[in-house]
Design an enzyme around this catalytic site. Sequence first.
Site, short mmCIF file in Angstrom:
data_model
loop_
_atom_site.label_atom_id
_atom_site.label_comp_id
_atom_site.label_asym_id
_atom_site.label_seq_id
_atom_site.Cartn_x
_atom_site.Cartn_y
_atom_site.Cartn_z
N HIS A 281 0.85 -1.19 0.00
CA HIS A 281 0.00 0.00 0.00
C HIS A 281 0.89 1.24 0.00
CE1 HIS A 281 -3.40 2.49 0.39
NE2 HIS A 281 -3.82 2.19 1.59
N HIS A 332 -2.11 -1.29 -11.12
CA HIS A 332 -2.98 -0.79 -10.05
C HIS A 332 -4.21 -1.68 -9.97
CE1 HIS A 332 -5.74 1.92 -7.87
NE2 HIS A 332 -4.65 2.38 -7.32
N ASP A 391 2.88 5.80 -7.37
CA ASP A 391 4.10 5.49 -6.63
C ASP A 391 5.32 5.46 -7.54
OD1 ASP A 391 2.91 5.11 -4.07
OD2 ASP A 391 2.12 3.20 -4.77
#
Length: 458
Positions: A281, A332, A391
């Site tokens: 996460h 994702h 990210d």
Amino acid sequence: MINNEFSKITPEIQNLADLSSRHFTIDPSLYTKYDVKRGLRDINGKGVLVGLTEISEVCATKRVGDQVIPADGELFYRGYNVRDIIAGIGQDNHFGFEESAFLLIFGKLPTTAELKEFTDQLSYYRSLPTSFVRDIIMKAPSQDMMNTLSRSVLTLYSYDNKADDISIPNVLRQCMQLISLFPLLSVYGYQAYRHYHDGESLFIHKPLPELSTAETILHILRPDSKYTPLEAKLLDIALVLHMEHGGGNNSTFTTHLVSSSGTDTYSVIAASIGSLKGPRHGGANIKVVQMFEDMKSQLKDWTDEQEVRTYLKAILNKEAFDHAGLIYGMGHAVYSLSDPRARIFRSYVERLSIEKGYTDEFALYSMVERLAPQVIADERKIYKGVSPNVDFYSGFVYRMLGLPLELYTPIFAIARIAGWSAHRLEEISYNGKIMRPAYMSVSNRKEYVQMSDRVSEQ
């Protein structure tokens, strides 16, 4: 200091762990047989519907006739496209985190007067209890700043004489205090750790009331408290992009789940922090940076596409980096064609790379962004598209800003506390039932065996 004896795994514990592991195996085919959505997602990554929210919307598909097909991802805060929110920030060069936090919590874009009142309240609450830094943060500093943050949040319960009051005004007050204090709790925790464990000088700068959240982070982190306007602006944009992502992401779902039990705000947020800490996460951007550092050390020529492709293939085959078989920053759970946060971020990242002299690294990131989906498609059976997620670039941004690796995930938390707060308020406002999803037992029924008749497992 870390206590090695406290952390010791004895041979007896190892044996018991081996015994335990033999009894924690479930046949994967049973998930298909009973139509259990592992990870609460179907095979295409679509989440199982468990609730309704008005706070944000994550869109990755569009309807064409009777069909739903993949589309470029879009993210909406209270119905407003995040792309437009980011663009609006640049019109008069104000900071977006506070404006977006107001939007998420109160459901409307603030007027100038409303935003000033809101930011004044955040400044008012940006003050820790007397001696909190000395007695709590600087005692037993942890090597993990997310654990430090969680401990600090739980300790604040003891300083609140209305800690268990879950009325809307009181929870709003608690949430605004936590939004204000997360930068202090995170950065001060890091300063204490680097002082006591790394022997570095200790800097505890007091926050200035006129600074935004992004500016406050840089002000209290850096020894000289200096930063450029571009640095503060890019960090602010990072906070806006990370502050909310629908009710189904792991930490926000945790917020709803724990809030539904009727417990206090501090316990709820500490649980959400624990979720965000996980490398699947909020900790993913650290893995991206570490992966690229390993890549740069292994590649002879960063510009050689074939060499980069070979390295990425080795990662997928568990022959490179951490041998987990994952190209971090790619893919994702919801988005397939594109993550809108990554697309928005990318142009700002390129600008900062030019200013900071990281153009060669940006070119390598761009190449991996282009090649990784091709390599994944060649090596794996995939059910939806693969594209870079937020990210992929956020860790690179933090590195260019000179932020320590230990603060990457806490910065995510500094942003996401705004979203968590909105979802907590939403959950207690609707006063729904306690969440209790079902688990099906697939164990066999057994007759009890007397102690004298039991046989040890080898």
